[in-house]
Enzyme design. Structure first.
Site, PDB file in Angstrom:
ATOM      1  N   HIS A  28     -20.175  14.345 -31.988  1.00 12.03           N
ATOM      2  CA  HIS A  28     -18.827  13.837 -31.725  1.00 12.03           C
ATOM      3  C   HIS A  28     -18.639  13.632 -30.230  1.00 12.03           C
ATOM      4  CE1 HIS A  28     -16.914  17.430 -29.890  1.00 12.03           C
ATOM      5  NE2 HIS A  28     -17.715  18.136 -30.680  1.00 12.03           N
ATOM      6  N   CYS A  29     -17.732  12.696 -29.888  1.00 18.39           N
ATOM      7  CA  CYS A  29     -17.303  12.563 -28.499  1.00 18.39           C
ATOM      8  C   CYS A  29     -15.868  13.068 -28.437  1.00 18.39           C
ATOM      9  CB  CYS A  29     -17.439  11.115 -28.018  1.00 18.39           C
ATOM     10  SG  CYS A  29     -16.432   9.944 -28.933  1.00 18.39           S
ATOM     11  N   MET A  30     -15.075  12.586 -27.501  1.00 20.13           N
ATOM     12  CA  MET A  30     -13.739  13.156 -27.339  1.00 20.13           C
ATOM     13  C   MET A  30     -12.758  12.695 -28.398  1.00 20.13           C
ATOM     14  SD  MET A  30     -14.097  15.312 -25.122  1.00 20.13           S
ATOM     15  CE  MET A  30     -12.402  15.838 -25.304  1.00 20.13           C
TER      16      MET A  30
END
Length: 661
Positions: A28-30
């Site tokens: 995941h990213c932000m």
């Protein structure tokens, strides 16, 4: 967010992507859960988008489900916890899968990734998709071309000195060794291209490498030749060149995928590669090599004829039109042409001419610096972009300086045309490898013709300078006054290293630029979710080469991505703001970013909170555009304050008032 809601979103995502068995790995990213999908046909995009809590879905190399900051890490963790792996680790094979399906799964995984990438580009034309594939094949090889080309250039210089009697014959062994290293790339280039092509088209890389090797006709001798079935003439090793290999491997990918569907799993690993190699090997030797050979010879011959006959005129046209070609993505087709010309003639005369486009940009920037010296924002941009511009890295000058201003871009193209005319007029100036341009290309110029290339650079610099100085200066760029729509002080006489609170009276409800650069329309951002402002009202900035990241508001740091590419803030007035640095920069594992603050730290607007290595982002082929997002936008009436403007830490992007409706 409650644990029940997190678990519900995680479960519903799995339900709509074909279950955990259809996921190879998850990160995941932000804002996004990113999944590598095995079989895209099992994904229900409509169902994904309908999940309560999902803000959008992006199809790219990975399937990206946007759930927002603060939520994404919880949902992603819940999803990997269900499977029993860590973030980024491969998911275990399904318990119901047979052992004989494992090898096929590996091939299907790669094919699925390529298919997902193709689907993500559905809005593009087939030509643009083909050009993008060509670019993907050659970009990993560019450092190799540069290194091997320089080594070959050194060998050529030493060889010429030895022939001229300037050095003794005792250098011959060193020259031989240098040429052996160089030939390790160029003699077997078709193999590397075959491997990369297979990866791009979703085939087994080793099979692609073999098809490349087939064109070398290993074992065929003049006494026992293979014949061209169309003309009866002997086939020549390498006939058809790079273009033929790319086409043959594309066909190989189609055949291999079809055989994987038809052949039973129990014998797939034996039958599929055998039939694929046999059929495509014969197809390559007797069909592709003769036809591609004619096309390749004709293409190289046509370009050589144009340059020989057109001379300075052809050089001007190519030098002036190259940057517009780059803007439309048409330049990518030139890479295999360069390589074919090097293979057949030992050099590419195109590259030195096209490199003049960058020289025109440098000249235009110098003129802007002099004529617009009172515009500190613009001159700061130019100062940061010029050094790399001289070395042939033109993106900062193009996208940060000349293109946003309009006229200077046109006059810079004229300067590139003048440099190209000089190169074309002199003739016989070529590069023995591809990769750099600008001054960095000098060591790769063939047969000691580097002085002619330097004359071309000087002509490009001078042409871009003169054309811009007299005809390309926008009136509104001469002064350092900012547009009236932006109610902030200019950065004239401001110490950028000082805390801005000591210098500037700040608005309590204003969000400021987090990086120096050029504001661009948010709709122009390549990421669909960002461009449509799914996360909230947003502004986009294409950064210049200034590495500093500034706090866009005064308030508390609420989150920092593990990879440093995204930072969240809550202002003293309650605005929730996120800055997202670059598109897909999460894939760089934090390497370009150095963040100097921590969660719960209180920062002041304009405070330097970190540094970014923009060149590392650009070198990875990623977009450095930086997005500022108000993630609780519905709570405010938001007015965007600036567009198509150069920014400093003190440039207002948005003003906010509480939404009382």
């Amino acid at each position: 967010m409650s644990t029940d809601k997190v678990q519900r979103i995680a479960n519903e995502i799995y339900q709509n992507v074909g279950g955990p068995d259809n996921v190879d790995k998850l990160i995941h990213c932000m804002t996004r859960v990113r999944m590598t999908i095995k079989d895209p046909s099992k994904v229900d995009l409509t169902g994904l988008k309908a999940i309560d809590g999902v803000m959008g879905v992006v199809e790219d190399d990975t399937l990206q489900v946007v759930v927002g900051p603060g939520t994404v890490n919880k949902v992603a963790q819940a999803m990997v916890d269900q499977v029993g792996v860590e973030l980024g680790e491969p998911f275990p094979a399904s318990a119901s899968a047979t052992s004989t399906a494992t090898d096929q799964d590996l091939v299907n995984q790669k094919a699925a990734e390529v298919k997902a990438a193709q689907k993500a580009k559905q809005k593009q034309t087939p030509i643009k998709r083909a050009l993008k594939s060509i670019s993907n094949i050659f970009i990993p090889l560019i450092p190799v071309f540069v290194g091997a080309g320089l080594i070959g250039g050194i060998a050529a210089v030493l060889s010429n000195m030895m022939v001229a009697g300037q050095i003794g014959n005792n250098w011959s062994e060193l020259i031989m060794v240098l040429n052996v290293i160089k030939n390790g790339v160029f003699a077997y280039l078709v193999i590397y291209v075959g491997i990369n092509s297979a990866q791009e088209f979703g085939a087994t890389p080793g099979l692609g490498g073999v098809i490349g090797a087939v064109t070398l006709l290993n074992g065929v001798t003049p006494k026992t030749p293979l014949h061209n079935i169309f003309t009866g003439q002997d086939l020549v090793a390498g006939q058809g060149g790079i273009l033929g290999v790319i086409f043959a491997v594309w066909v190989l990918a189609l055949v291999e995928k079809r055989l994987h569907k038809w052949i039973p799993d129990s014998i797939d690993i034996i039958i599929t590669p055998t039939l694929t190699l046999l059929s495509i090997g014969l197809f390559t030797i007797f069909i592709v090599m003769p036809i591609a050979g004619v096309i390749s010879d004709g293409l190289v011959g046509a370009i050589s004829w144009i340059l020989n006959v057109g001379g300075a005129f052809s050089g001007f046209a190519l030098g002036a039109l190259f940057l517009p070609m780059v803007m439309f993505g048409l330049h990518q087709i030139l890479t295999p042409i360069h390589i074919e010309m090097i293979n057949k003639t030992g050099m590419t005369p195109l590259l030195p001419i096209l490199a003049m486009a960058g020289a025109g940009q440098v000249g235009a920037a110098l003129a802007l610096w002099i004529r617009c010296r009172r515009n500190k924002q613009l001159t700061n941009l130019i100062k940061g972009a010029l050094p790399v511009g001289f070395l042939g890295i033109g993106e900062p000058l193009i996208y940060g300086v000349t293109l946003p201003l309009g006229k200077p871009f046109i006059t810079a193209c004229i300067g590139g045309g003048i440099g190209g005319a000089i190169i074309g007029g002199l003739g016989n100036i070529g590069s023995i490898a591809i990769g750099p341009s600008g001054l960095a290309l000098v060591p790769l110029i063939n047969n000691g013709q580097w002085l002619g290339y330097v004359f071309g650079l000087l002509g490009g610099y001078a042409g871009g300078f003169v054309a811009t100085y007299f005809f390309g200066i926008p009136k509104d760029a001469i002064s350092d006054e900012e547009p009236k729509a932006a109610p902030v002080a200019t950065d004239n006489a401001v110490d950028f290293n000082a805390a801005p609170a000591d210098n500037v009276a700040l608005s309590e409800n204003t969000i400021y630029a987090p990086v120096k650069g050029q504001v661009v329309p948010i709709k122009s951002v390549s990421d669909e979710m960002m461009a449509t402002e799914v996360m909230g009202k947003s502004m986009a900035i294409v950064p210049d080469k200034t590495s500093a990241i500034y706090a866009p508001i005064s308030g508390k740091i609420t989150f920092i991505a593990d990879t440093g590419h995204a930072i969240g803030f809550t202002s003293d007035q309650g605005e929730e703001v996120m800055i997202h640095i670059g598109i897909d920069t999460v894939n760089l594992a934090g390497k370009p970013f150095q963040i100097n603050v921590a969660v719960d730290d209180h920062v002041t607007h304009g405070q330097t909170i970190g540094q970014v290595d923009w060149q590392r982002i650009i070198a990875a082929g990623l977009d450095p555009v930086t997005i500022t997002i108000v993630t609780n936008s519905p709570q405010f009436a938001i007015e965007k304050q600036t567009l198509n403007q150069a920014t400093t830490f003190n440039t207002a992007l948005m003003t906010l008032k509480p939404n009382l409706a």
